[in-house]
Motif scaffolding. Sequence first.
Motif, mmCIF file in Angstrom:
data_model
loop_
_atom_site.group_PDB
_atom_site.id
_atom_site.type_symbol
_atom_site.label_atom_id
_atom_site.label_comp_id
_atom_site.label_asym_id
_atom_site.label_seq_id
_atom_site.Cartn_x
_atom_site.Cartn_y
_atom_site.Cartn_z
ATOM 1 N N LEU A 1 4.016 2.391 -13.310
ATOM 2 C CA LEU A 1 4.814 2.549 -12.086
ATOM 3 C C LEU A 1 4.152 1.893 -10.868
ATOM 4 O O LEU A 1 4.811 1.134 -10.144
ATOM 5 C CB LEU A 1 5.076 4.037 -11.817
ATOM 6 N N PRO A 2 2.861 2.147 -10.595
ATOM 7 C CA PRO A 2 2.234 1.468 -9.453
ATOM 8 C C PRO A 2 2.240 -0.052 -9.578
ATOM 9 O O PRO A 2 2.484 -0.757 -8.596
ATOM 10 C CB PRO A 2 0.804 2.019 -9.461
ATOM 11 N N LEU A 3 1.981 -0.555 -10.781
ATOM 12 C CA LEU A 3 1.950 -2.000 -10.966
ATOM 13 C C LEU A 3 3.345 -2.618 -10.822
ATOM 14 O O LEU A 3 3.498 -3.705 -10.261
ATOM 15 C CB LEU A 3 1.361 -2.347 -12.337
ATOM 16 N N TYR B 1 -3.728 -6.106 -0.368
ATOM 17 C CA TYR B 1 -3.634 -4.890 -1.180
ATOM 18 C C TYR B 1 -4.900 -4.682 -2.007
ATOM 19 O O TYR B 1 -5.464 -3.579 -2.047
ATOM 20 C CB TYR B 1 -2.408 -4.952 -2.093
ATOM 21 N N ASN B 2 -5.362 -5.737 -2.688
ATOM 22 C CA ASN B 2 -6.569 -5.614 -3.512
ATOM 23 C C ASN B 2 -7.790 -5.258 -2.677
ATOM 24 O O ASN B 2 -8.652 -4.491 -3.115
ATOM 25 C CB ASN B 2 -6.817 -6.918 -4.273
ATOM 26 N N ALA B 3 -7.853 -5.808 -1.456
ATOM 27 C CA ALA B 3 -8.987 -5.493 -0.582
ATOM 28 C C ALA B 3 -8.980 -4.016 -0.198
ATOM 29 O O ALA B 3 -10.031 -3.357 -0.198
ATOM 30 C CB ALA B 3 -8.929 -6.368 0.674
ATOM 31 N N VAL C 1 0.833 -1.198 0.000
ATOM 32 C CA VAL C 1 0.000 0.000 0.000
ATOM 33 C C VAL C 1 0.877 1.260 0.000
ATOM 34 O O VAL C 1 0.622 2.222 -0.746
ATOM 35 C CB VAL C 1 -0.947 0.003 1.217
ATOM 36 N N VAL C 2 1.932 1.240 0.796
ATOM 37 C CA VAL C 2 2.828 2.407 0.885
ATOM 38 C C VAL C 2 3.573 2.621 -0.431
ATOM 39 O O VAL C 2 3.609 3.737 -0.978
ATOM 40 C CB VAL C 2 3.828 2.232 2.036
ATOM 41 N N CYS C 3 4.165 1.550 -0.967
ATOM 42 C CA CYS C 3 4.977 1.674 -2.188
ATOM 43 C C CYS C 3 4.129 2.040 -3.400
ATOM 44 O O CYS C 3 4.523 2.885 -4.217
ATOM 45 C CB CYS C 3 5.732 0.374 -2.439
ATOM 46 N N VAL C 4 2.968 1.402 -3.528
ATOM 47 C CA VAL C 4 2.095 1.717 -4.666
ATOM 48 C C VAL C 4 1.548 3.134 -4.523
ATOM 49 O O VAL C 4 1.400 3.858 -5.521
ATOM 50 C CB VAL C 4 0.956 0.690 -4.777
ATOM 51 N N ALA D 1 4.248 5.384 -5.716
ATOM 52 C CA ALA D 1 4.344 5.339 -7.180
ATOM 53 C C ALA D 1 3.185 6.083 -7.824
ATOM 54 O O ALA D 1 3.356 6.755 -8.856
ATOM 55 C CB ALA D 1 4.369 3.885 -7.648
ATOM 56 N N SER D 2 1.995 5.985 -7.223
ATOM 57 C CA SER D 2 0.837 6.711 -7.747
ATOM 58 C C SER D 2 1.024 8.221 -7.605
ATOM 59 O O SER D 2 0.613 9.002 -8.472
ATOM 60 C CB SER D 2 -0.438 6.281 -7.013
ATOM 61 N N ALA D 3 1.660 8.644 -6.506
ATOM 62 C CA ALA D 3 1.941 10.073 -6.314
ATOM 63 C C ALA D 3 2.895 10.581 -7.390
ATOM 64 O O ALA D 3 2.745 11.689 -7.916
ATOM 65 C CB ALA D 3 2.528 10.306 -4.929
#
Length: 296
Positions: free
Chosen positions: A254-256, A284-286, A163-166, A169-171
Amino acid sequence: MTSCFSRRGNFSSVAVSEPEEEPVEKIPSVEENEVENGNAAEEANSENNEKLTKGVPWVVPWVVPWDGGMTALVTSKYLVLWFILGILGVSIVAQLRGDASEMPAQDKALAVLALQSLESLAVVSLLRSSLKSYSPLPEPWFKYNWADGRAVLVGLGGAVGAVVCVGAASAINQLIGNVGEAVASAPVSELVQNGGLTAFALSTSSIVIAPALEEFFWRGFFLPSLTRSMAPLTAVAVSGIVFALVHCQPHDFLPLAALGGVLGLVALKADGNLVAPTITHVGYNAVVLLAISGEH
């Protein structure tokens, strides 16, 4: 005159040396040869792991019996299955129903659930048939040990890390002007709004089946296969990049890739126990699905 008896006494005092026996070289038995060869192979594998890890706090847990050609072949077959059932599947179902223009949300969610279930069976069958000549595979290939408390904890920690890393990456995506995340989540949000059976089918496919299927292939086969010729961190990076590319969402690359990297690290940290990356992926998906449903 000298007595003959005295002469006999002189002879009896002379020490006669016996001929020395030459040492006989011991020929090792078949069992001893097998043990020695097994130990040599184990030492060679240990040295190779130590050389590949280059100081990271874990070693490669897999021994890969096939080459890169087999890895590429199996991966290609998997991608064909994934493209037909995962990408084109819903469109094919809609065409068969005759309502390709507008498929009801509930029917669309049920179709996705059915197609993912079919894809899971197909992928398991593909790996079983492709790797049959290498069986039995040594541990920890395709290992699921739910009693391993350490793997469960690693998986839960990995979910937080994902959650933190994605999120980071989303930011970065937002900073560079990508809007793929909102576009990608639009169909999902439409399905979530319907609730009932639609939400149930979507949740089952997104939180249960998809993570289990992807971890079985990507961290169960693809990542371990790369460690035959790559250092573990390099294999994690490459598998994460390929994992992101095959999702066909350029704006979310990047997020993926970040998610794929975290899942690869979790698999290594859990010594190949697929329970850990599966828990991470499910968690993560939840979180993502809850976040999307909370916005609507």
